[in-house]
Design an enzyme around this catalytic site. Structure first.
Site, PDB file in Angstrom:
ATOM      1  CG  ASP A 210     -28.290   2.510  11.307  1.00 44.28           C
ATOM      2  OD1 ASP A 210     -28.940   1.549  10.859  1.00 44.28           O
ATOM      3  OD2 ASP A 210     -27.102   2.722  11.010  1.00 44.28           O
ATOM      4  CB  SER A 235     -27.777   0.153   7.335  1.00 48.29           C
ATOM      5  OG  SER A 235     -27.725  -0.024   8.734  1.00 48.29           O
ATOM      6  CD  GLN A 285     -31.312  -0.202   8.935  1.00 49.83           C
ATOM      7  OE1 GLN A 285     -30.751  -1.160   9.445  1.00 49.83           O
ATOM      8  NE2 GLN A 285     -31.067   1.042   9.299  1.00 49.83           N
TER       9      GLN A 285
END
Length: 298
Positions: A210, A235, A285
């Site tokens: 991430d 995110s 993502q």
């Protein structure tokens, strides 16, 4: 093992407060919310501790529901959805202040043999020929409007030896480039003894996944990111597929690109390869990418 890595491992060593309930703490964040990779990694730890060790995770799908409070513990409740002959499924909800902040579904599978093929690993320089994050930040300290950001960013990533193949967005802000970014990474120290656990290696890579995945979106628009102050981002969801065994303490190449950005959302997708060219992980993502609005005139 570096002190920062020891701190990260402690962060992932959740307290078990009931059969399927775990509690985790947070570390200081660069923004006033919990780092998404931390929540995803902790939730996977919680799920994995309810699954037999001979069934490693093969996929996860997660949603970030609310910003996490770095000053409060996170309680993870695990729902044992399915225990099949080959596959095990778990659902995890992370809760703070009585409200869910994160939702994860993870699937685990008994190791099996089958058909084999993979995408070829892209060319990349030897990671040891590239500057460390700390060295790179020191070289470009004048790029940051806030002079405290380089040291804070270096501290936040100190558990990981992360090396950019090309300049990251906060260095090349103002230059429109191909929406593709590559980084080498490994933990800042070897995992041994009780820490040399296959599940922990997977959770550590989940944590790192991430950190840089939305960089390719910024490159396509010449934006530097939140550290420069020209975008606001977060995110939204995160998905990973674990294809082949790997070690988080050995070099991994994270090849990332963005096929689309629209509606204040950008999509990042990545492939993580071992140093010998095996495709280990695929990642996708979607992130919130907003440009700050100009202040209204009085």
């Amino acid at each position: 093992m570096s002190e920062a890595l020891e701190d990260l491992l402690a962060l992932l060593d959740l307290e078990r407060i009931d059969r399927d309930i775990f509690r985790g703490t947070s570390r200081p964040s660069l923004v006033p919310r919990v780092f998404g990779g931390q929540v995803a990694a902790q939730a996977l730890v919680a799920a994995g501790r309810t699954v037999p060790a001979d069934r490693p995770p093969h996929s996860l799908h997660a949603y970030f529901l609310r910003p996490g409070d770095p000053g409060a513990p996170i309680v993870y409740t695990v729902d044992r959805i399915r225990d099949g002959l080959s596959f095990t499924t778990r659902r995890v909800v992370g809760v703070q202040h009585g409200r869910p902040i994160f939702h994860l579904s993870a699937s685990f599978q008994q190791v099996e043999d089958g058909l084999e093929h993979q995408a070829e690993m892209p060319a990349a320089p030897d990671p040891l020929t590239l500057p460390t994050t700390e060295e790179m930040l020191a070289q470009h300290a004048d790029r940051f409007p806030d002079p405290t950001v380089p040291s804070r960013l270096a501290a936040a990533r100190a558990a990981v030896d992360l090396r950019y193949v090309a300049d990251p967005p906060f260095v090349s802000a103002g230059q429109v480039r191909e929406p593709r970014s590559r980084v080498w990474f490994r933990t800042n120290g070897k995992l041994a003894g009780a820490h040399d656990d296959p599940l922990l290696h997977v959770c550590l890579v989940t944590y790192v996944s991430d950190m840089t995945l939305l960089d390719s979106i910024l490159l396509a628009h010449g934006r530097g990111g939140w550290v420069i102050g020209d975008v606001v981002g977060a995110s939204l969801d995160h998905a990973m597929w674990f294809h082949r065994p790997f070690r988080a303490d050995e070099w991994l190449l994270y090849d990332q690109e963005s096929p689309s950005s629209s509606g204040s959302r950008g999509l990042g997708q990545g492939r993580i390869y071992t140093a010998d060219g095996r495709l280990a992980v695929s990642v996708i993502q979607e992130g919130l990418i907003r440009t700050p609005r100009a202040p209204r005139r009085p």
